[in-house]
Write an enzyme that holds these catalytic residues in place. Structure first.
Site, short mmCIF file in Angstrom:
data_model
loop_
_atom_site.label_atom_id
_atom_site.label_comp_id
_atom_site.label_asym_id
_atom_site.label_seq_id
_atom_site.Cartn_x
_atom_site.Cartn_y
_atom_site.Cartn_z
N TYR A 91 17.98 28.73 10.48
CA TYR A 91 16.80 29.46 10.96
C TYR A 91 16.64 29.32 12.47
O TYR A 91 16.75 28.22 13.02
CB TYR A 91 15.54 28.92 10.29
N LYS A 142 0.85 -1.20 0.00
CA LYS A 142 0.00 0.00 0.00
C LYS A 142 0.89 1.26 0.00
O LYS A 142 2.09 1.17 0.25
CB LYS A 142 -0.91 -0.01 1.22
C1 LIG Z 1 -0.60 -1.74 6.71
C2 LIG Z 1 -1.26 -3.01 7.07
C3 LIG Z 1 -0.50 -4.17 7.29
C4 LIG Z 1 1.01 -4.16 7.32
O1 LIG Z 1 1.45 -3.54 8.50
P1 LIG Z 1 3.01 -3.52 8.88
O2 LIG Z 1 3.04 -2.99 10.26
O3 LIG Z 1 3.66 -2.59 7.91
O4 LIG Z 1 3.48 -4.90 8.72
C5 LIG Z 1 -1.19 -5.34 7.52
N1 LIG Z 1 -2.54 -5.38 7.56
C6 LIG Z 1 -3.29 -4.27 7.39
C7 LIG Z 1 -4.76 -4.36 7.45
C8 LIG Z 1 -2.69 -3.06 7.14
O5 LIG Z 1 -3.42 -1.96 6.96
#
Ligand SMILES: *Cc1c(COP(=O)(O)O)cnc(C)c1O
Length: 356
Positions: free
Chosen positions: A253, A35
């Site tokens: 800054y 994702k």
């Molecule tokens: C993002 C996500 C994962 C993976 O999570 P990690 O902590 O990156 O392993 C697994 N399941 C769902 C439903 C997610 O949204």
């Protein structure tokens, strides 16, 4: 390329990390979570290195379609399901497995007219209180979905809120066991932390994300130091200027850093507009010309400053590793009060990204 900053994605490290996941969960199939454009690594660039996976999990329909168009034929899971009923014809056309977390989705599936049944992941809320049916609703929802001709294979799914903690999954697992008593069904519970640290939660499909990219699900690099995982993304640049400070002079800054004594500092072509965290304080680790040193003062939009005291040989054009094989992204994130997940997702489009 004029500006020296570049992000590289190490395909061998991705392949290697997937094999580490296989060893950690040898009885399970793997949803590689890609994702958010493969956690900022670029989905088109990264998925071929993960092609030994059993499936890809993500949440944008556009990303799923891209995988299909690039030739991926095995399963794709939409982690949040469809956002609107009018997406269902595309789920059907591209053969996407959908999570179902709300009653409106059950209704939409009942009313859809797919060419072939759609596989579903029934999501139960085991304590995260984000998505999913209450555990007590599960038997009823399961029955309703099972009765639909539009529904093919069904898998039970949950997502842990605290799998990085030793006792973090005890209550959620108990809730899942109670909710699904008597159901002999495939299950998918484990994110990265549960994949590494809770074998009792592996079941049929694990869903690792962050560990594929070689960073820690707990936020602490030490927690995965012995796992054999390798960092996938490197953010590198160069020194574009050097300044010599007199005692008492400030840097950048707000003059948030002041030199106690004479000091050489370097100016790096990397700032928050590249995705480097502006909250990273003085002392955030950085590597200059192969030597570990620290940032100084406030990160600007396009530049940040580093201490050259430990590397007097460094000068204009010296190589800088912001994070990568030597400077762990988790350590930079920790200094900035965030997690590696956020930094890798935040590299901005103006940074050229290449596969090596
Ligand atoms: C993002 C996500 C994962 C993976 O999570 P990690 O902590 O990156 O392993 C697994 N399941 C769902 C439903 C997610 O949204």
């Amino acid at each position: 390329m004029s500006r020296p900053i570049v992000a590289t994605v190490n395909g061998d490290a991705l392949r290697h990390n997937l094999s580490i996941v296989r060893q950690a969960a040898p009885q399970s199939r793997i949803w590689s979570v890609v994702k958010a454009n493969a956690y900022g690594h670029g989905i088109a660039r990264s998925w071929p290195a993960l092609a030994q996976t059993d499936g890809f999990a993500l949440l944008n329909l556009e990303e799923a379609i891209l995988l299909r168009e690039q030739g991926w034929k095995k399963p794709i899971l939409l982690l949040e399901g469809f956002f609107h009923p009018d997406e269902l014809p595309l789920l059907d056309r591209y053969r996407l497995t959908t999570s179902v977390h709300s009653n409106w989705q059950v209704k939409a599936l009942a009313e859809a007219e797919p060419r072939a049944p759609l596989d579903v992941y029934v999501k139960v809320n085991s304590g995260m209180n984000r998505l999913g049916f209450a555990p007590a609703q599960l038997p009823n929802v399961w029955q309703k979905l099972r009765a639909l001709d539009n529904v093919g294979e069904m898998t039970l799914m949950t997502h842990f809120a605290q799998a990085e903690q030793e006792e973090g999954i005890v209550t959620p697992l108990a809730r899942m066991a109670q909710a699904s008593e008597g159901l002999q069904v495939p299950r998918s519970y484990a994110n990265s932390a549960a994949t590494l640290w809770h074998p009792q939660a592996h079941h049929d499909w694990v869903r690792p994300g962050i560990i594929l990219y070689g960073a820690s699900p707990s936020g602490a690099w030490q927690d995965i130091a012995s796992s054999g995982l390798k960092p996938v993304m490197s953010l590198e640049s160069e020194l574009i200027a050097v300044q010599t400070l007199a005692a008492g002079e400030g840097v950048g800054y707000g003059q948030r850093y002041r030199a106690d004594a004479g000091q050489r500092i370097g100016v790096v072509a990397c700032g928050y507009a590249d995705g480097y965290p502006r909250h990273a304080p003085t002392g955030t680790p950085v590597r200059v010309d192969g030597v570990l040193t620290r940032t100084l003062g406030t990160v600007s939009m396009d530049m940040l400053m580093v201490d050259l005291t430990p590397c007097p040989q460094a000068g204009i054009g010296s190589h800088v590793e912001l994070w990568g094989d030597n400077v762990k992204i988790d350590d930079v994130a920790g200094a900035a009060g965030t997690v590696g997940y956020e930094l890798m997702c935040a590299v901005t489009p103006r940074v050229p990204m290449v596969l090596r």
